[in-house]
Design a protein around this motif. Sequence first.
Motif, mmCIF file in Angstrom:
data_model
loop_
_atom_site.group_PDB
_atom_site.id
_atom_site.type_symbol
_atom_site.label_atom_id
_atom_site.label_comp_id
_atom_site.label_asym_id
_atom_site.label_seq_id
_atom_site.Cartn_x
_atom_site.Cartn_y
_atom_site.Cartn_z
ATOM 1 N N SER A 1 0.816 -1.097 0.196
ATOM 2 C CA SER A 1 -0.245 -0.326 -0.161
ATOM 3 C C SER A 1 0.758 1.428 -0.029
ATOM 4 O O SER A 1 0.474 2.060 -0.654
ATOM 5 N N CYS A 2 2.261 0.787 0.892
ATOM 6 C CA CYS A 2 2.883 2.419 1.195
ATOM 7 C C CYS A 2 3.627 2.867 -0.944
ATOM 8 O O CYS A 2 3.684 3.856 -1.260
ATOM 9 N N MET A 3 3.831 1.365 -1.624
ATOM 10 C CA MET A 3 4.406 1.597 -2.870
ATOM 11 C C MET A 3 3.636 0.752 -3.823
ATOM 12 O O MET A 3 3.756 -0.306 -4.319
ATOM 13 N N PRO A 4 2.205 1.532 -4.161
ATOM 14 C CA PRO A 4 1.010 0.727 -5.091
ATOM 15 C C PRO A 4 0.760 0.770 -6.450
ATOM 16 O O PRO A 4 0.652 2.060 -6.953
ATOM 17 N N PHE A 5 2.169 0.034 -7.316
ATOM 18 C CA PHE A 5 2.716 0.259 -8.578
ATOM 19 C C PHE A 5 2.622 -0.765 -9.504
ATOM 20 O O PHE A 5 2.963 -2.172 -8.309
ATOM 21 N N SER A 6 2.895 -1.385 -10.106
ATOM 22 C CA SER A 6 3.617 -2.283 -10.664
ATOM 23 C C SER A 6 4.346 -2.392 -10.924
ATOM 24 O O SER A 6 5.790 -1.613 -11.918
ATOM 25 N N LEU A 7 5.879 -3.916 -10.744
ATOM 26 C CA LEU A 7 6.928 -4.137 -11.367
ATOM 27 C C LEU A 7 6.585 -4.691 -12.907
ATOM 28 O O LEU A 7 8.251 -5.188 -13.207
ATOM 29 N N ASP A 8 5.816 -5.272 -13.576
ATOM 30 C CA ASP A 8 5.818 -5.750 -14.787
ATOM 31 C C ASP A 8 7.016 -5.350 -15.706
ATOM 32 O O ASP A 8 6.739 -4.046 -15.842
ATOM 33 N N GLY A 9 8.076 -5.565 -16.052
ATOM 34 C CA GLY A 9 8.410 -5.779 -17.673
ATOM 35 C C GLY A 9 9.628 -4.675 -16.762
ATOM 36 O O GLY A 9 10.440 -5.432 -17.461
ATOM 37 N N ILE A 10 10.178 -5.054 -15.125
ATOM 38 C CA ILE A 10 11.007 -5.391 -15.004
ATOM 39 C C ILE A 10 11.757 -6.570 -14.080
ATOM 40 O O ILE A 10 11.172 -7.231 -13.234
ATOM 41 N N SER B 1 8.039 -13.331 3.075
ATOM 42 C CA SER B 1 7.498 -11.818 2.331
ATOM 43 C C SER B 1 8.144 -11.431 1.207
ATOM 44 O O SER B 1 7.000 -11.145 0.698
ATOM 45 N N SER B 2 9.007 -11.443 1.047
ATOM 46 C CA SER B 2 9.253 -11.030 -0.026
ATOM 47 C C SER B 2 8.692 -11.700 -1.425
ATOM 48 O O SER B 2 8.150 -10.402 -2.192
ATOM 49 N N LYS B 3 9.132 -12.690 -1.259
ATOM 50 C CA LYS B 3 7.614 -13.602 -2.844
ATOM 51 C C LYS B 3 6.666 -13.504 -2.995
ATOM 52 O O LYS B 3 5.420 -12.963 -3.988
ATOM 53 N N ARG B 4 5.435 -13.146 -1.932
ATOM 54 C CA ARG B 4 4.427 -12.470 -1.416
ATOM 55 C C ARG B 4 4.318 -10.708 -2.760
ATOM 56 O O ARG B 4 3.514 -10.362 -2.995
ATOM 57 N N ILE B 5 5.377 -10.449 -1.675
ATOM 58 C CA ILE B 5 5.247 -8.761 -2.318
ATOM 59 C C ILE B 5 5.099 -8.698 -3.797
ATOM 60 O O ILE B 5 4.573 -8.185 -4.604
ATOM 61 N N PHE B 6 6.824 -9.305 -3.986
ATOM 62 C CA PHE B 6 6.937 -9.156 -5.735
ATOM 63 C C PHE B 6 5.842 -9.972 -6.120
ATOM 64 O O PHE B 6 5.497 -9.048 -7.590
ATOM 65 N N GLU B 7 5.589 -11.333 -5.871
ATOM 66 C CA GLU B 7 4.247 -11.164 -6.557
ATOM 67 C C GLU B 7 3.088 -10.449 -6.976
ATOM 68 O O GLU B 7 2.457 -10.439 -7.850
ATOM 69 N N LYS B 8 2.996 -9.796 -6.107
ATOM 70 C CA LYS B 8 1.827 -9.225 -5.643
ATOM 71 C C LYS B 8 1.616 -7.570 -6.984
ATOM 72 O O LYS B 8 1.221 -6.926 -7.330
ATOM 73 N N ASP C 1 9.315 -9.483 -12.837
ATOM 74 C CA ASP C 1 9.775 -10.863 -12.906
ATOM 75 C C ASP C 1 11.182 -10.977 -11.977
ATOM 76 O O ASP C 1 11.844 -9.913 -12.490
ATOM 77 N N VAL C 2 11.218 -12.313 -11.602
ATOM 78 C CA VAL C 2 12.400 -12.517 -9.705
ATOM 79 C C VAL C 2 12.607 -13.899 -9.813
ATOM 80 O O VAL C 2 12.338 -14.799 -10.274
ATOM 81 N N ILE C 3 13.735 -13.537 -10.276
ATOM 82 C CA ILE C 3 14.890 -14.988 -9.952
ATOM 83 C C ILE C 3 15.058 -14.907 -8.334
ATOM 84 O O ILE C 3 15.629 -13.551 -8.246
ATOM 85 N N TYR C 4 14.814 -16.040 -7.513
ATOM 86 C CA TYR C 4 15.103 -15.743 -6.278
ATOM 87 C C TYR C 4 16.821 -16.414 -5.566
ATOM 88 O O TYR C 4 16.279 -17.581 -6.226
#
Length: 449
Positions: free
Chosen positions: A167-176, A190-197, A201-204
């Motif tokens: 809610s603090c950073m309401p934007f999409s990371l689509d394309g990064i 928690s990081s997986k849940r945040i970035f999925e939300k 596109d994440v490699i952990y």
Amino acid sequence: MTKLFGTDGIRGLANTELGCELAIAVGRATAYTLSKKNEGEKVKILIGKDTRISSDMLESALAAGISSVGADVFLLGCIPTPAVAYLIKHYGADAGVVISASHNPAEYNGIKVFDSSGIKLSVDEEYKIEKQIENGDIENYIKSHTDVGQIKTLTNAEDDYVNFLTSCMPFSLDGIKIVVDCANGAAYNSSKRIFEKLKADVIYIANNPDGLNINKNVGSTHLDYLKEMVKKERADIGIAFDGDADRCLAVDENGEEIDGDKIIGIFAKYLKEKGKLHKDSVVITIYTNLGFIDYCKKNGIKPVRTAVGDRYVLEEMIKGNYSLGGEQSGHIILKDCSTTGDGQLTALMLLMILKQSGLKASELTSDIQKYPQVMINIPADAEQKIKFNSDDQIQAFINEKESDLFDSGRVVSRVSGTEPLIRIMVEGKDKTTIKAVAEEIRDKILERI
């Protein structure tokens, strides 16, 4: 009186320097001190922890100590330090305790205490707890029978924290494309849940904790693997947290480090342009690179220096009503959103700026030119730290070496408040010169302690 608290809580080798007996005592003293402050009203304390093998043991001991003097305990499970700071206010608790040794190896653990505002306890409040433990009279306040506190588990704590961050950073990371290093620590889930939300596109990497691998050659203090993976995956950026996720560092698309100074510089410029950098100022520490100071001057930003430690950064931010502050290590405080360094919040802010700018990560930092720094850590026990602080010959030698650098460099030396180390930092324009100065100071310290 025995000094327990350092610059970031209590820290020590698990079950030797920091064992169950001490954890019980800290729990009792903390809860009793708060109950006096609350004039006897029932005290509510949250407990969070990182992924260390000893964290479960210390959690049980702390909870037993707290409840034994009549306070209620709410267990949050494995969760980042800044989550506890946020949830204290969110749940209306009187305090929160985090079991973590942050960026230290798995054999260490620690205890950090936050007040009802989500701020780390003041030195005076820590002293009261130490005094209670030292006097031993806390035993007189142990409750019996039906007067003991309850211990409950809150299963929705991570949900509430994840919702807060997004809610603090309401934007999409689509394309990064991002590589995220969780340090096998508290942010692994928690990081997986945040970035999925946020549709990233994440490699952990380093997100499979086993109790022993926290910070082991990964995380914000060991960036080599992240650098390799960013280049291998051709990612736009790499993000690294430490064991309790109160720090964040980054790596650009070329595998070059973006340290805390650079991240703060990016944030300061962005917030100033948006009219959200209070007093056009940023709070930094004595370790902050001189190149950052030059950058601030060029961009009309006023740097305000404090001692090393995010608690001192926050104190200055509150005192001067500043909105941004932090450390080179990656403790970065966005005071309009948080009361402590929050690695995941920092990551989201950095990624938002990256996406909005349309620039590459390397281009965001291209105008921050840093001076070379040489840092040396000298192993030192408590007695050696005292010798270092009290030896006039050491200080005179350091002053002499700093004066030899004239106006082109500086020396910072101090004892670590979180590790058994004496730290030396020499900064200047010429790498060969400052390396030689650092080694001379190291040799003098070793000779004297």
